[in-house]
Scaffold this active site. Structure first.
Site, mmCIF file in Angstrom:
data_model
loop_
_atom_site.group_PDB
_atom_site.id
_atom_site.type_symbol
_atom_site.label_atom_id
_atom_site.label_comp_id
_atom_site.label_asym_id
_atom_site.label_seq_id
_atom_site.Cartn_x
_atom_site.Cartn_y
_atom_site.Cartn_z
ATOM 1 N N ASP A 399 15.401 30.064 65.420
ATOM 2 C CA ASP A 399 14.508 31.106 64.927
ATOM 3 C C ASP A 399 14.487 31.089 63.406
ATOM 4 O O ASP A 399 15.394 30.574 62.750
ATOM 5 C CB ASP A 399 14.981 32.466 65.442
ATOM 6 N N GLU A 402 11.226 29.082 59.048
ATOM 7 C CA GLU A 402 10.285 28.974 57.912
ATOM 8 C C GLU A 402 11.007 28.769 56.575
ATOM 9 O O GLU A 402 10.522 27.948 55.794
ATOM 10 C CB GLU A 402 9.403 30.233 57.794
ATOM 11 N N ASP A 472 5.760 35.400 66.194
ATOM 12 C CA ASP A 472 5.918 36.734 66.788
ATOM 13 C C ASP A 472 4.592 37.482 66.745
ATOM 14 O O ASP A 472 4.410 38.439 65.974
ATOM 15 C CB ASP A 472 6.998 37.516 66.042
#
Length: 800
Positions: A399, A402, A472
């Site tokens: 997760d 980025e 998300d």
């Protein structure tokens, strides 16, 4: 890379006020200086060319983070015509203006792409104390040309004309500076800093904040598949995923104890609903000061080895959330701090308190680690291996790759990394952190294929066994529709494995969503769409998403969800073979219509249809049809069946998967879409294998397959099988069986089985079905066969 310069130097006189100039032929292309700019042009292969431009007097030796291919010696000739130099290769012609430095690319038929005249711009830039440049390059596209790719965006567009993108990696937007044209070429802008892509009627431009050079690759491929094949050759091939990863996955934010997680798997087994993967989201490590400790410090996970064993004992697999950041009380944080491998900008979570909204009085102190640093990647794996992998964990949910960057300030990009400023390498962060885990796992075992679910992606990441989800997203009907073009454009960026949170991650738009008829309908339609994605995964926050949260067997919503999970498993022989096509033949699993119907102008900008593999056309339902307001109360109403218009690309005939009704391509048809039907059409000439009803992907061998034949054209299908996991396929441990349909003679040839692997089937039955309105339709296996064939691996001709 140093290029050997040949002794022969050719002198070229050009007209005007510019003095005599030289160009030098190298082993791979041409090197010259024009208008105070070094220009290097050289072939990587006959179809791929690299162009470098940088100011005279400067050197450029940056090692690409994405490109792993070395240039190959390629035959080419030089021919000067006035102010223009032609570099004539085996497949590509390159025109270089010796007056302006403009580069154009062509085949014998036509110009494919040209730089804009005076389209190269260098602007002085101070990058955290280092003198460098901002760089841009403009190109000129045809007015009617369509381009695709550029990563994942949520704007619902297939064609990327007339848009402007600020390309900085984010939660729901991932950027890959590569596009594919319907003219049969692609362009990769090899830069990792914040970049603007802009397409206007006058030009198409990449402009990067930091760059010592303009550095891009042009590749010609005749069609989109050919272009993507060149991009994969350049940046890395796609390894096989295990068969089980193509089954159904369940997760939520989050399972709060190991008992809760294990009981979900138990419930699926009790309901006889297939399941292959379960995912543990964050905070199994405890509080936020222990963020990403890679240990089970939460008291709800008192015996993690038992949890993993329990999941495996029910023939399911488990992956677990890991992050790109660490809390201040973790061992990793302290060691990374000593090596100067932590970034100081603000990231998630903001507060040490787990309550929402974040309490800023108690900052978490969590910091992102320097994934550009090899020593930091080594340390990351050391703790991951010792704390989690050795338990038998089957894969990773990476997760915030980025990574999350909160309260952004431009000065944050001055942060020092192992490879220079964060600004210089910003967009390649997911490539580095995902690659670090993949490379390390491959180094310790070949028995378990790498599988990584990740939230962000960059060019070349397909080589690391990763599947990118689209972030998300907030659940809505528009969001569902936007996932289609988002995922297809990622496939057209050369990265074939992607998925979305089925049902949407945030449910902010719905009150009491599990009881809300509109959300329940949306969830079903998202589930139908997810059946035809490279990964089928239900997930979200706030409310659990397991199918039994949506009712009981015998109710419309529950039955529809169960139906599509079972359909996914029926299609596994087709899906796994398609996965092999991706690995062995550089194909793509989900295919925008331009990939197979580039000559059909009506198909080029459709954003709600795609091919799943090369045989099945899917058109997800992306609007509400079966809920309505009655006296301010929303209720479900299935009394009237609605329909959806579907465009069938021209050049082939199509069969309705559900009814076997046949249509000529090149027309729009109306398809009835009750809550449990997604429009699916199969190309004439297709051969589709259907697997047995199972509770998990490897429960039964494929010794009794239904083979559906869709008449009307010749066709072929090659069934691929291997050991379902491990890397022995790379050593040749796999088998293929080719099926060939001769439509004129109505003969199916089942060719000799090629290859071998341990425990390979020596005998099996194929139930051959010529699809018609009374057999071979829908999700149920046929009770009527045209022929039953016992196959021993030898060639058989079956007349039908």
């Amino acid at each position: 890379m140093k290029i050997k310069i040949l002794i022969i130097t050719l002198f070229v006189l050009i007209s005007g006020s510019i003095s005599a100039q030289t160009y030098q032929k190298t082993d791979y292309g041409v090197k010259t200086v024009i208008n105070s700019e070094n220009i290097d042009i050289y072939f990587y292969n006959p179809s791929t060319v690299r162009v470098l431009k940088y100011p005279q007097g400067k050197s450029y030796s940056q090692k690409s983070l994405s490109v792993i291919q070395n240039p190959q010696k390629t035959s080419f000739k030089l021919k000067k015509n006035g102010d223009e130099l032609l570099i004539k290769g085996e497949k590509l012609d390159i025109y270089l203006s010796l007056k302006s430095g403009k580069v154009s690319f062509a085949t014998q038929k036509s110009i494919l792409l040209s730089e804009k005249e005076a389209g190269t711009v260098f602007t002085d830039f101070n990058d955290a104390g280092i003198k460098t440049y901002s760089v841009s390059q403009s190109f000129v596209l045809d007015k009617e040309e369509h381009i695709y790719g550029l990563g994942v965006q949520q704007e619902g567009k297939m064609s990327k004309r007339s848009i402007k993108l600020n390309m900085v990696q984010g939660n729901t937007d991932d950027y890959v500076p590569f596009f594919v044209s319907n003219k049969g070429y692609g362009l990769f802008w090899d830069n990792y800093s914040p970049t603007v892509f802009e397409d206007t009627p006058e030009s198409t431009m990449f402009k990067s904040e930091v760059g010592d050079a303009v550095d891009y690759y042009f590749m010609q491929g005749t069609n989109a598949d050919g272009v993507i094949a060149n991009m994969r050759s350049l940046t890395g091939e796609v390894p096989m995923f295990p068969l089980w990863t193509y089954g159904f996955w369940q997760s939520r934010e989050r399972y709060k104890s190991q008992d809760e997680l294990v009981n979900v798997v138990k419930k699926f087994r009790e309901l006889n609903v297939p399941l292959d993967g379960i995912i543990q989201d964050w905070q199994y490590w405890g509080n936020n000061y222990l963020w990403n400790a890679m240990e089970f410090l939460n008291p709800g996970f008192n015996d993690p080895q038992k949890m993993v064993n329990d999941v495996h004992g029910m023939n399911a697999h488990m992956i677990i959330s890991i992050w790109s950041s660490f809390g201040p009380n973790t061992k990793q944080f302290k060691e990374l701090g000593k090596m100067g491998a932590l970034f100081n900008f603000k990231t998630w979570p903001e507060s040490g308190s787990e309550k929402f909204p974040p309490n800023q009085d108690y900052p978490s102190g969590v910091k992102v680690y320097d994934a550009y640093n090899p020593a930091a990647r080594n340390l990351y794996w050391k703790y991951l291996n010792e704390g989690v992998f050795k338990l038998g964990m089957d894969g990773w949910w990476m997760d915030s790759t980025e990574p999350d960057h909160l309260d952004f300030k431009p000065s944050d990009l001055d942060t020092k990394t192992h490879l220079g400023s964060f600004r210089k390498v910003r967009n390649a962060y997911p490539l580095m952190t995902v690659g670090g885990v993949s490379d390390h796992q491959r180094s310790v075992t070949s028995d378990k294929r790498v599988f990584i679910l990740t939230r962000s992606v960059f060019a070349g990441q397909q080589r690391y066994g990763s599947n990118t989800w689209t972030g998300d997203v907030v659940a809505s009907w528009d969001a569902l529709k936007n996932q289609i073009s988002a995922g297809l454009n990622l496939s057209l960026s050369g990265i074939p494995h992607w998925n979305s949170d089925i049902g949407g991650f945030f449910l902010w738009n719905f009150k009491n969503p599990l009881e809300n008829p509109d959300y329940r309908e949306l969830h079903v339609r998202w589930m139908e769409f997810g059946t035809f994605c490279p990964m089928m995964r239900s997930h979200g926050e706030g409310y659990p998403r397991e199918l039994y949260q949506f009712g009981k067997k015998g109710t419309p919503v529950y039955d529809a969800i169960e139906k599509y999970i079972n359909l996914r498993y029926s299609l596994l022989p087709y899906i796994y073979t398609t996965s092999w096509e991706v690995t062995a033949n550089k194909s793509s699993m989900t295919r925008a219509l331009v990939m197979d119907f580039a000559e059909d102008k009506q198909a080029l900008d459709i954003n709600d249809e795609f091919m799943f593999g090369k045989s099945i056309l899917v058109s997800p339902v992306t609007q509400s049809m079966y809920s309505k307001l009655i006296d301010t109360v929303r209720v479900a109403d299935f009394s009237t069946v609605k329909s959806k218009e579907v465009y069938l690309p021209k050049g082939v005939d199509w069969y309705d998967f559900w009814t076997a009704e046949k249509y000529v391509g090149g027309q729009t048809v109306k398809k009835a879409v009750p809550i449990d039907i997604i429009p699916m059409f199969v190309k004439a000439g297709s051969i589709l294998p259907f697997g047995p009803k199972v509770q998990y992907a490897t429960e039964k061998k494929w010794d009794n397959l239904e083979i559906r034949i869709y008449e009307g054209a010749n066709g072929e299908f090659t069934l691929y099988e291997d050991e379902n996991d491990n890397y022995n396929y790379e050593k040749g441990a796999y088998s293929t069986i080719k099926f060939l349909w001769n439509d004129k003679n109505r003969t199916l040839t089942i060719d000799k089985q090629k290859g071998t692997f341990p425990d390979m089937l020596k005998q099996r039955k194929f139930n051959i079905v010529l699809v018609s309105k009374d057999k071979g339709t829908g999700t149920d296996l046929s009770k009527k066969y045209d022929r039953e064939v016992i196959y021993f691996g030898k060639k058989i001709n079956v007349a039908l």
